[in-house]
Design an enzyme around this catalytic site. Sequence first.
Site, short mmCIF file in Angstrom:
data_model
loop_
_atom_site.label_atom_id
_atom_site.label_comp_id
_atom_site.label_asym_id
_atom_site.label_seq_id
_atom_site.Cartn_x
_atom_site.Cartn_y
_atom_site.Cartn_z
N GLY A 2 33.96 56.40 7.45
CA GLY A 2 33.41 55.49 8.46
C GLY A 2 34.34 54.33 8.79
O GLY A 2 35.47 54.24 8.28
N ASP A 16 34.23 70.96 6.36
CA ASP A 16 34.35 69.65 5.69
C ASP A 16 33.05 69.39 4.91
O ASP A 16 31.95 69.55 5.46
CB ASP A 16 34.54 68.58 6.80
CG ASP A 16 34.96 67.24 6.26
OD1 ASP A 16 35.50 67.18 5.14
OD2 ASP A 16 34.76 66.23 6.98
N GLY A 54 38.57 59.80 4.18
CA GLY A 54 38.36 58.42 4.61
C GLY A 54 39.67 57.75 5.02
O GLY A 54 39.90 56.58 4.74
P1 13P Z 1 37.32 58.60 8.33
O1 13P Z 1 35.89 58.19 8.49
O2 13P Z 1 38.14 57.55 7.66
O3 13P Z 1 37.93 59.06 9.57
O4 13P Z 1 37.34 59.84 7.31
C1 13P Z 1 36.97 61.12 7.72
C2 13P Z 1 36.80 62.05 6.58
O5 13P Z 1 37.24 61.81 5.47
C3 13P Z 1 36.09 63.33 6.84
O6 13P Z 1 35.84 64.06 5.67
#
Ligand code: 13P
Length: 348
Positions: A190, A83, A224
């Site tokens: 987040g 990621d 996100g």
């Molecule tokens: P969240 O913070 O919404 O869970 O998103 C995680 C994300 O996009 C990791 O790349």
Amino acid sequence: MPLVTMRQLLDEAAKGGYGVGAFNVNNMEQIQAILAAAKETKSPVIIQASRGARKYAEDLYLFHLILAASELNPEIPIAMHLDHGNGFETCKSAIELGYTSVMMDGSLKEDGKTPTTFEENVAITKKVVDFAHERGVTVEGEIGVLGGVEDGHGAGGSGLEHVTDPDQAVEFAERTGVDALAIAIGTSHGAYKFTKKPDGSVLKMDILIDIHKRLPHTHLVMHGSSSVPKDLQDVINQYGGKLKQTWGVPVEEIQLGIRNGVRKINVDTDNRLAITGAIRKVFAETPEKFDPRDYMKPAREAMQKVVAQRMTQFGQAGHAGDYKQLPISEFVAGYASGKYDARPSAKK
Ligand code: 13P
């Protein structure tokens, strides 16, 4: 089943019209929670590790834990994904270790904070695509910039500051040949994404729909995408936490995305909330306990519940047995021959 490429997993999802959750991990319990949920719901799954996770767990621990997950669960197709790679070397090291997919987030400079120019993003992403595809590995790129910060990575801000321009998305996909494309439509990493339930003024689903029409073969990725449910916030606050009320991405909006080309949905925060709430509860109700298993087990179960729910909501549930894993050599040959060319100009 050995690890599958993310490309195969997403191509299958496109055929079946469903999305696949990509869940972030840092430790054994999170990996076990994901696999327990995948077995429970018979789902294929993407397990992803950020640079921060690789550093926290030490690369090899995390890599072998994910391999153990695939050995122990041969019936579940698992893609292992990096990621937010921040540069060529980070992506190369993951590929050489055995990740079957990497994200090159060229929307930010190597510091993981400062937005790049379009040309810088194209150049670094293309370099990673060339290296990865020669080895059969899938690549996700990003165009536009997400809001917020996660694991020290992110430009901050609201998520509406660098929303993806559809013309740029098309040119980016054409010039880089990425398999999957993360786009910025107003979401942030987040817990603190929105100060009220988001509507069309903050969540730009129309842009996503437009991009999918113009890039039908490039799998779209929603980052996100935690929904930040109130019940998970409430457990944390009930047991001594101090979260301010906040809103995430409603599942209905993600499902609208899935009907319009979204195949990978990134979720980290919801699992962090579930784990924290479960641990706080044990600490508050039984302060005499000190065996980590007494709180890690409920934490793992709480995460399993969230992951299983998302797998069902994203539509991947029931699809684990649909296909056999293709060897990585199929992708080495397929990229070389143009079979897996996802660019808009590629002949299909
Ligand atoms: P969240 O913070 O919404 O869970 O998103 C995680 C994300 O996009 C990791 O790349």
